[in-house]
Design a protein around this motif. Sequence first.
Motif, PDB file in Angstrom:
ATOM      1  N   THR A 166       3.845  -2.089  11.343  1.00 56.27           N
ATOM      2  CA  THR A 166       5.122  -1.431  10.961  1.00 56.27           C
ATOM      3  C   THR A 166       4.891  -1.069   9.476  1.00 56.27           C
ATOM      4  N   LEU A 167       5.467  -0.061   9.117  1.00 54.05           N
ATOM      5  CA  LEU A 167       5.625   0.375   7.764  1.00 54.05           C
ATOM      6  C   LEU A 167       7.197   0.518   7.642  1.00 54.05           C
ATOM      7  N   TRP A 179      16.091   1.956   3.211  1.00 48.48           N
ATOM      8  CA  TRP A 179      14.721   1.808   3.885  1.00 48.48           C
ATOM      9  C   TRP A 179      14.711   1.902   5.189  1.00 48.48           C
ATOM     10  N   ASP A 180      13.631   2.516   5.712  1.00 50.01           N
ATOM     11  CA  ASP A 180      13.503   2.884   7.300  1.00 50.01           C
ATOM     12  C   ASP A 180      12.210   1.994   7.629  1.00 50.01           C
ATOM     13  N   GLU A 181      12.161   1.533   8.856  1.00 49.49           N
ATOM     14  CA  GLU A 181      11.026   0.791   9.400  1.00 49.49           C
ATOM     15  C   GLU A 181      10.542   1.669  10.680  1.00 49.49           C
ATOM     16  N   ILE A 224       1.905   1.019  -2.427  1.00 51.09           N
ATOM     17  CA  ILE A 224       1.687   0.391  -1.087  1.00 51.09           C
ATOM     18  C   ILE A 224       1.684  -1.163  -1.167  1.00 51.09           C
ATOM     19  N   ASN A 225       2.676  -1.875  -0.622  1.00 52.10           N
ATOM     20  CA  ASN A 225       2.575  -3.298  -0.835  1.00 52.10           C
ATOM     21  C   ASN A 225       2.700  -3.637  -2.206  1.00 52.10           C
ATOM     22  N   ILE A 274       4.799  -2.326   2.981  1.00 48.38           N
ATOM     23  CA  ILE A 274       5.963  -1.673   2.104  1.00 48.38           C
ATOM     24  C   ILE A 274       5.344  -0.342   1.554  1.00 48.38           C
ATOM     25  N   VAL A 275       6.056   0.807   1.735  1.00 49.06           N
ATOM     26  CA  VAL A 275       5.556   1.983   1.259  1.00 49.06           C
ATOM     27  C   VAL A 275       6.673   2.619   0.282  1.00 49.06           C
ATOM     28  N   GLU A 276       6.533   2.940  -0.832  1.00 52.00           N
ATOM     29  CA  GLU A 276       7.378   3.434  -1.836  1.00 52.00           C
ATOM     30  C   GLU A 276       6.713   4.464  -2.588  1.00 52.00           C
ATOM     31  N   PRO A 277       7.569   5.310  -3.394  1.00 51.20           N
ATOM     32  CA  PRO A 277       7.034   6.303  -4.183  1.00 51.20           C
ATOM     33  C   PRO A 277       6.403   5.797  -5.426  1.00 51.20           C
ATOM     34  N   ILE A 278       5.698   6.504  -6.441  1.00 50.12           N
ATOM     35  CA  ILE A 278       5.208   5.806  -7.498  1.00 50.12           C
ATOM     36  C   ILE A 278       6.246   5.694  -8.451  1.00 50.12           C
TER      37      ILE A 278
END
Length: 254
Positions: free
Chosen positions: A22-23, A40-42, A86-87, A108-112
């Motif tokens: 799961t991301l 957030w979307d999973e 990432i995390n 967990i994936v986010e923009p820098i």
Amino acid sequence: MTATIDEAPASSVPEIPSFEVTLKVRRYSPESAHGDEAYWDEFTVTAHGTDRVLDALHKIKWEHDGSVTFRRSCAHGICGSDAMRINGRNRLACKTLLKDVNPDKPIIVEPIKGLPVIKDLVVDMEPFFASYREIMPFLVTTGNQPSGERLQSAEQRERFDDTTKCILCAACTSSCPVFWTDGQYFGPAAIVNAHRFIFDSRDEGAEQRLEILNDKEGVWRCRTTFNCSEACPRGIEVTKAIQEVKRAMITRAF
């Protein structure tokens, strides 16, 4: 007499085991119903032990939600396009194996951080490249055109070898707490690329670059937290390079 051909034996290559992962992706889409609010979307996808985070993002975009937006190009850790958090750590999605970031929990994936978000995982890189351009990332020479190659010894080349590895992914700069709080700071990547030319024996623009970096938002803003060195996907000793530029600023030895 008719010759017979034996049938080829069945393939004995074992099937690569798969698993569910799961991301949890941070989304930002001004044109959506959420407006200027991030959310957030999973997504759960089937992956294999050889898959990277980028592979999972591709599956999400191609099989689940085509609106999920991110940058990528070479997918081999060379172009630097897919830097993201990432995390909680800056990494290249194309170099990060899913199995190495605990796929038993949502990844967990986010923009820098520190750069304006355009959409989802895509940030505006212009402030980053503006700093890069300002340090004059090219050889500066004076006088007549050379009659031949500008030769270097192996030792002279070794002096700046580490900082030639930069791929301008912004992972180091966007991991820097000073850059997060002060968008005017040149940032580690610009200083690393200045280092690459300052210590190049063929270059004659070191004094100019050092003067540029002597600005209040230049090299002296570094607080030596080592975040940048830890974030670099190419293993560049970023903090060491920054310290060498500081020393050159004082001693004028380069």
